[in-house]
Design a protein around this motif. Structure first.
Motif, mmCIF file in Angstrom:
data_model
loop_
_atom_site.group_PDB
_atom_site.id
_atom_site.type_symbol
_atom_site.label_atom_id
_atom_site.label_comp_id
_atom_site.label_asym_id
_atom_site.label_seq_id
_atom_site.Cartn_x
_atom_site.Cartn_y
_atom_site.Cartn_z
ATOM 1 N N GLY A 131 3.947 4.800 -4.028
ATOM 2 C CA GLY A 131 4.616 4.434 -3.034
ATOM 3 C C GLY A 131 5.878 3.860 -3.294
ATOM 4 O O GLY A 131 6.940 3.781 -2.450
ATOM 5 N N TRP A 132 6.240 3.454 -4.661
ATOM 6 C CA TRP A 132 7.401 2.884 -5.144
ATOM 7 C C TRP A 132 8.144 3.915 -6.066
ATOM 8 O O TRP A 132 9.453 3.949 -5.995
ATOM 9 C CB TRP A 132 7.337 1.688 -5.932
ATOM 10 C CG TRP A 132 6.875 0.523 -5.224
ATOM 11 C CD1 TRP A 132 7.652 -0.488 -4.484
ATOM 12 C CD2 TRP A 132 5.433 -0.014 -4.914
ATOM 13 N NE1 TRP A 132 6.918 -1.631 -3.785
ATOM 14 C CE2 TRP A 132 5.651 -1.141 -4.390
ATOM 15 C CE3 TRP A 132 4.331 0.226 -5.433
ATOM 16 C CZ2 TRP A 132 4.444 -2.229 -3.838
ATOM 17 C CZ3 TRP A 132 3.414 -0.524 -4.977
ATOM 18 C CH2 TRP A 132 3.265 -1.734 -4.118
ATOM 19 N N ARG B 211 0.313 -0.075 0.951
ATOM 20 C CA ARG B 211 1.550 0.850 0.811
ATOM 21 C C ARG B 211 1.478 2.086 1.536
ATOM 22 O O ARG B 211 2.028 2.925 1.089
ATOM 23 C CB ARG B 211 1.883 0.940 -0.465
ATOM 24 C CG ARG B 211 2.323 -0.389 -1.066
ATOM 25 C CD ARG B 211 3.949 -0.665 -0.756
ATOM 26 N NE ARG B 211 4.904 0.118 -1.334
ATOM 27 C CZ ARG B 211 5.845 0.375 -1.001
ATOM 28 N NH1 ARG B 211 6.525 -0.346 -0.106
ATOM 29 N NH2 ARG B 211 6.747 1.528 -1.276
ATOM 30 N N ALA C 106 4.217 4.366 2.998
ATOM 31 C CA ALA C 106 5.363 4.585 2.138
ATOM 32 C C ALA C 106 5.073 6.104 1.977
ATOM 33 O O ALA C 106 6.153 7.029 1.554
ATOM 34 C CB ALA C 106 5.353 4.039 0.739
#
Length: 282
Positions: free
Chosen positions: A206-207, A272, A275
């Motif tokens: 997600g990041w 998350r 995302a």
């Protein structure tokens, strides 16, 4: 109009279309606030030749707007197979078989005593790599179409992850069972680490994006486990590898730590989840 309501003659002329435009506009303004006159005008219009045509139009509009009777839900199997297909095609599935068969050949043909520790070291990153290779434009020619469906995003990623795990877990565990290695962890000791690394890759995805996250988690695991064991000062690779694996996956306390880490990664992934709606932008 006389008084507060329209006279019958005015309504009749309006219904047959002979009322001048100025008078028709005045009558229509009056109908906006007078339900009684509106009902009378409606009845007068229905009595004309145009009334039958308007009734047919009304019935057709209502028929089009009425929902169809509930039908049996379509079979979900074709949709599930379509969503899961990229997880079982391409180079990943042969790679899983190569890892499993390669470890068996090392043990029973080459006589390498560290075959099981080596398999247990590599096995946790196999599903991680499978997840990365099963999602995205590089893996699915229909990715743009799949990404626009209601089942896209995290739901699609988890579907393919489940397929990857369902294929890799039994194959690699069965391979471990036929590998003799006294003192090495059990053949199923890699399962919790493998699940945790997969969830960690999904959470980091997600990041960082899914491919970068899998490279970080899988590469980090291999460096931590293999690097100290492949260059021992006394050359006893098999023994050092077995010791490394015992430290990382052996024992109830260690397995409990992996279980707690897996739960934490699952919580982060749930937090998350949105995302993944824009994952391919990374």
């Amino acid at each position: 109009m006389t008084g507060r309501h329209a006279p019958e003659t005015l309504i009749a002329r309006y219904a047959d279309g002979s009322l001048p435009d100025a008078d028709a506009w005045s009558l229509e303004k009056h109908l906006e606030s007078c339900a009684s006159c509106a009902g009378r005008v409606s009845g007068a219009v229905r009595a004309t030749a145009a009334g039958a045509v308007l009734a047919d139009v009304r019935d057709a509009v209502l028929a089009a707007a009425t929902p169809a009777p509930a039908e049996a839900p379509p079979l979900r199997t074709p949709r599930l197979l379509w969503a899961a297909a990229p997880a079982v095609r391409g180079a990943w599935l042969p790679a899983v078989l190569l890892v499993a068969l390669g470890a068996v050949l090392l043990a029973h043909v080459a006589g390498f005593s560290g075959a099981r520790p080596l398999l247990l070291a590599i096995a946790p990153v196999v599903p991680v790599a499978g997840v990365a290779l099963s999602y995205g434009r590089h893996a699915d020619p229909l990715h743009e179409l799949a990404a626009s469906t209601p089942s896209a995003g995290l739901r699609l990623v988890l579907t393919r992850t489940a397929v990857v795990l369902a294929v890799s877990l039994p194959l690699l565990t069965l391979a471990g069972l036929v590998l003799p290695s006294p003192g090495a962890p059990g053949a199923a000791a890699w399962l919790l680490p493998g699940l945790t690394l997969t969830l960690a890759a999904l959470a980091l995805g997600g990041w960082l994006g899914l491919r970068t996250a899998t490279a970080v988690t899988g590469g980090g695991w291999l460096c931590a486990v293999l690097a100290p064991a492949l260059a021992p000062p006394d050359g006893a690779v098999a023994r050092h590898l077995s010791d490394q694996l015992s430290a990382y996956v052996g024992g109830a306390a260690t397995q409990g730590g992996w279980a707690a880490a897996a739960a934490l990664c699952a919580v982060l992934l749930a937090a998350r989840r949105t995302a993944y709606d824009r994952l391919e932008r990374f």
